[in-house]
Enzyme design. Structure first.
Site, PDB file in Angstrom:
ATOM      1  CD  GLU A  47      64.142 103.225  72.619  1.00 33.39           C
ATOM      2  OE1 GLU A  47      64.706 103.354  73.725  1.00 33.39           O
ATOM      3  OE2 GLU A  47      64.259 102.235  71.884  1.00 33.39           O
ATOM      4  NE  ARG A 272      65.733 106.294  86.130  1.00 33.47           N
ATOM      5  CZ  ARG A 272      65.689 106.193  84.798  1.00 33.47           C
ATOM      6  NH1 ARG A 272      66.705 106.578  84.075  1.00 33.47           N
ATOM      7  NH2 ARG A 272      64.637 105.688  84.213  1.00 33.47           N
ATOM      8  CE  LYS A 282      60.513 104.212  77.795  1.00 36.04           C
ATOM      9  NZ  LYS A 282      60.877 105.001  76.636  1.00 36.04           N
TER      10      LYS A 282
END
Ligand code: ATP
Ligand code: MG
Length: 571
Positions: A47, A272, A282
């Protein structure tokens, strides 16, 4: 220089000698059953709402790596379905980072926003099938109606709207006739489902923000969970790999493709990457930038790919790191010492050795002829003879490290002290004869030595053994430099992401950056280009930063020489 874009050739996973990770096991099975023919098609779907971090590097290496391994394809797809957080700056940086890591999407760069029209058409079909409805509940009411993990939800009073009414309202939503937040389109699934994601999830919402690509063409935007499977399907992706938190969303992924009756790909979740002393999301990294805790997204302390690149990490070292941590199904935290180990290993044979004095102390060799300069020949890298040699000027006045001299040394101090001998690297054995102090402060300002001309490195006739070998620079020839030493951004080893992390700024390491402004480096670095990497002998690996000016180079310490990972491994 190193070839930074070279691919690491990998054996096909079919080779039984290479143990397959659990995703490869699934792919191998799919190839055997011919589920997608023999195709392997993955995608990396960032994204564009921030810069990529090392967690993304893991996902990039995995997705592009699988495509390489199986002779398949990997798309780069920007998941740009939320115009409020996205920006072209991020789109550009993401492409640069993926390329720098050594991967290539060929002509397959896509945007979820390219599919907005298609997704809209699909959605009209979904409404016609009676599988979606326009809902007017407020956000708060929607939450209340959803129920909890232990209680089923309640059906929205708008759930029974007719297909005609839904088609009409949805068209008006698109036409901009309703206020932001006043209506949503929801899937009609099951308000009693034990999986909250299946309780009539929102598919479309109204957002009146200009999109970085589609401008103001749209005021309704599909939700990530809805746009993602459709985008995968349109692109013919076979294995849609994402992180574990999407496991509970997989039923919705499958439902969407089934309900639309379009090509079905499969979602596979993996753990992850988390790193000790590092925050990764982020939104937290953005906060560090926006609130000025770091200088930029590519501040060399940041775990962003651009930060690591600027710090001096190589793409090879990051790929090696991603290979070593492997792919797992349960979350864990990787010791950042492993990442440091990987860059040391890579630079050991690549980085030329040079001498740099970070905290200089003047040393005068009284019996060395004033004005004489010897050009000493030194190997650039003893680990890699192909790197050749250079010359280093030696003269009467030099600088050594302040830490390499002690007036009253403890036992087993093998560096310089009054009356003791040490070797100057590549040069001579010297003996400390006298110490000069500042009369007022008592601080040591100069050390006077004598040298033994018969002890020249490599050719001397009196080459007795001395325990200490010191690096040095010639006073008249050294280049002034700024050196930046970095430490971890966070004091805490284990960093909880999510809600608990909102106060993470309280645990920032106040000493994550130390700037040394009076460093001296041997003159051979004068021709170095920004990005060049060196080993400063006895100090660590450094790279020349873009902050350098013509008369003041600036070096970032990539990593020190002390390898705590290698030690751990031996235990
Ligand atoms: P963040 O929370 O940092 O914003 P994200 O998952 O929202 O991460 P995206 O841009 O949506 O970021 O992610 C692109 C891809 O990278 C996704 O497939 C995602 O699963 C993967 N990814 C993100 N963070 C990690 C991580 N720490 N380890 C491995 N893969 C990750
Ligand atoms: Mg995200």
């Amino acid at each position: 220089m190193t070839n930074e874009t070279a691919h690491v050739d990998k054996e096909p996973a079919a080779n039984p000698a290479i143990p397959a990770n659990f995703i490869e096991v699934i792919i191998n099975e799919d190839i055997k059953t011919g589920k997608y023919g023999n195709r392997v098609h993955t995608r990396f779907p960032p994204e564009p709402n921030g810069y990529l971090h090392i967690g993304h590097a893991k996902s990039i290496c995995l997705n592009f790596g699988l495509a390489l391994k199986y002779g398949g394809k990997c798309n780069l797809r920007f998941d740009d379905t939320n115009p409020t957080k996205e920006d072209v700056e991020y789109v550009d940086s993401i492409q640069e980072d993926v390329k720098w890591l050594g991967f290539d999407w060929d002509d397959r760069k896509y945007y979820a926003s390219d599919y907005f029209e298609k997704i809209y058409e699909y959605t009209v079909e979904l409404i016609k099938k009676g599988k979606a409805y326009v809902c007017d509940l407020s956000a708060e009411e929607t939450r209340q109606y959803r129920g909890t993990l232990t209680e089923p939800g309640k059906e929205s009073p708008y759930r029974s709207r007719t297909v005609e009414e839904n088609l009409d309202l949805f068209e008006k939503m698109r036409a901009g006739e309703f206020a932001e937040g006043s209506r949503v389109l929801r899937a009609k699934i099951d308000m009693a489902s034990p999986n909250l994601n299946m309780r009539d999830p929102v598919l479309y919402r109204i957002i009146r923000t200009t999109h970085h690509r589609t401008g103001d063409a749209w005021c309704i935007y599909p939700m990530y969970d809805y746009a993602h499977p459709i985008s995968d399907s349109i692109e013919g992706v076979t294995h849609s790999i994402c992180t574990l938190e999407f496991e509970d969303h997989r039923p919705l992924y499958d439902w969407t493709l089934e309900a639309l009756g379009i090509y079905q790909c499969q979602q596979i979740e993996f753990a992850r990457l988390n790193l000790t002393n590092t925050i990764m999301s982020k939104r937290y990294l953005r906060r560090l930038v926006e609130e000025g805790y770091v200088s930029s997204w590519d501040d060399p302390r940041m775990p962003t790919i651009s930060g690591l690149r600027r710090r001096g990490f190589t793409p090879e070292s990051l790929r090696d790191f991603c290979d070593r941590i492997g792919v797992a199904k349960s979350n864990s935290t990787v010791d950042v010492a492993l990442l440091e180990h990987c860059i040391r290993e890579d630079l050991n044979t690549k980085a030329p050795r040079v001498m740099a004095v970070l905290k200089p102390l003047k040393l005068i060799i009284d019996n060395y002829p004033a004005g004489q300069v010897e050009e000493l020949v030194a190997e650039n890298n003893p680990e890699n003879p192909d790197m050749g040699s250079r010359t280093i000027p030696f003269s009467r006045e030099i600088y050594i490290e302040q830490d390499d001299f002690m007036e009253n040394p403890p036992k087993k101090y093998f560096r310089l002290a009054p009356g003791t001998e040490v070797r100057l690297k590549q040069a001579y054995i010297i003996k400390c004869e006298q110490v000069v102090k500042d009369e007022q402060t008592g601080e040591i300002v100069e050390v006077h030595c004598s040298y033994d001309p018969d002890t020249k490195s490599g050719s001397g006739t009196a080459n007795r053994k001395v325990k200490g070998v010191l690096h040095w620079v010639s006073a008249a020839h050294a280049v002034k430099a700024v050196v930046r030493l970095y430490d971890y951004l966070l004091l805490n080893q284990e960093v909880e992401e999510g809600e608990a992390a909102k106060d993470f700024v309280d645990t920032l390491n106040p000493n994550s950056l130390e700037v040394l402004a009076d460093c001296l480096v041997e003159p051979s670095i004068k021709t170095a280009q920004v990005g060049s990497r060196f080993q400063f002998m006895r100090h660590g690996y450094f790279s020349l930063d873009r902050d350098s000016t013509a008369d003041m180079p600036a070096f970032n310490r990539i990593v020190s020489l002390k390898d705590s990972w290698a030690k751990l491994e031996k235990k």
